[in-house]
Enzyme design. Structure first.
Site, mmCIF file in Angstrom:
data_model
loop_
_atom_site.group_PDB
_atom_site.id
_atom_site.type_symbol
_atom_site.label_atom_id
_atom_site.label_comp_id
_atom_site.label_asym_id
_atom_site.label_seq_id
_atom_site.Cartn_x
_atom_site.Cartn_y
_atom_site.Cartn_z
ATOM 1 N N TYR A 106 74.990 52.373 21.800
ATOM 2 C CA TYR A 106 75.398 51.274 20.924
ATOM 3 C C TYR A 106 76.915 51.171 20.848
ATOM 4 O O TYR A 106 77.488 50.086 20.974
ATOM 5 C CB TYR A 106 74.801 51.495 19.537
ATOM 6 N N LYS B 85 79.201 48.010 22.069
ATOM 7 C CA LYS B 85 80.094 47.284 21.175
ATOM 8 C C LYS B 85 81.547 47.384 21.640
ATOM 9 O O LYS B 85 82.344 46.459 21.413
ATOM 10 C CB LYS B 85 79.946 47.817 19.745
ATOM 11 N N SER C 126 81.584 46.176 16.185
ATOM 12 C CA SER C 126 81.250 47.223 15.225
ATOM 13 C C SER C 126 82.332 48.289 15.228
ATOM 14 O O SER C 126 83.035 48.484 16.239
ATOM 15 C CB SER C 126 79.912 47.870 15.603
#
Length: 249
Positions: free
Chosen positions: A155, A159, A141
């Site tokens: 998150y 990633k 991402s």
């Protein structure tokens, strides 16, 4: 694109959105697709794969259960009767937007289990079943580059770890000519942003993007198919941005 006939493509998290688009795109190149799903309804994806002329095999898999994840890789090869040629790791998610003072150990561990440990388990199980000359593509991402939006620290960190895993595996598996790359999508029109990003934020980000819009899952899928194909035979260890030009790495 390269003909992928008689190639088994395992799409971990292939039920909808980006994973669904990838499953269908690989099928259009002739691949036999084995996809996992959990919280999503894979009916539309299965129909799209069938419309491409393929016969998909699908299995419900809890990405937080490493034993079930590993079993999925073995099941896919056994059920299809083929060695694994392509692995695409799509599984992941933000879970919730939480600032540092709102997170506890359990939340942090959950995010990393979903986004990193699950990919570790699937990939570790798949490698012995893979053909030399195969390909692994991880879906990371833009958050792994820039730390993510508000409340996305866990998150973004996960990633980012996935990108480092990609690079390490590229070196480790290079002697077997198994290439390992990642894609790093920016703002893509998916349920992820429907659930976790406010409409006004999406509109603002799209307006800041040089191309002036959100991306589409099909555009990410096309990039994944390229990286998985022989057309990208000398691309290894790359983490490729697909964000309309809003961030350059």
């Amino acid at each position: 694109m390269t003909d992928m006939t008689n190639t088994l493509a395992v799409v971990f998290g292939g039920g909808r959105d980006i994973g669904g688009a990838i499953s269908a795109a690989l099928a259009r190149q002739g691949a036999q697709v084995a996809l996992s799903y959990h919280g999503s309804d894979p009916t539309a994806t299965i129909s799209a794969v069938e419309a491409a002329g393929a016969k998909p095999i699908a299995r419900k898999v809890d990405a937080l259960d490493p034993a079930a994840v590993r079993e999925f890789a073995a099941w896919a090869s056994k059920e299809s009767g083929l060695p694994i040629g392509i692995v695409v790791n799509v599984v992941g998610g933000i879970v919730a937007r939480k600032k540092m003072d709102e997170m506890d150990d359990a939340f942090w561990d959950h995010v990393f289990a979903l986004n990193v440990k699950s990919v570790f388990a699937l990939t570790q199980a798949a490698i012995p079943l893979m053909l030399d000359g195969g390909a692994i593509v991880n879906v990371s991402s833009q958050a792994g580059r820039d730390g993510g939006g508000g409340g996305g620290i866990a998150y973004g960190a996960a990633k980012g770890a996935l990108m480092s895993m990609t690079r390490g595996l590229a070196k480790e598996l290079g002697p077997r000519r198994i290439r390992v790359n990642a894609v790093c999508p920016g703002m893509i029109a998916t349920k992820f942003h429907d659930d976790f990003t406010k409409p006004e934020v999406r509109q603002r980000v799209a307006g800041m993007t040089p191309l002036g819009r959100e991306g589409q899952a099909s555009e990410v899928a096309d990039l994944v198919v390229y990286l998985a194909s022989a057309a990208a035979s000398f691309v290894n260890g790359a983490c490729v941005d697909i964000n309309g030009g809003i961030l350059f790495s």
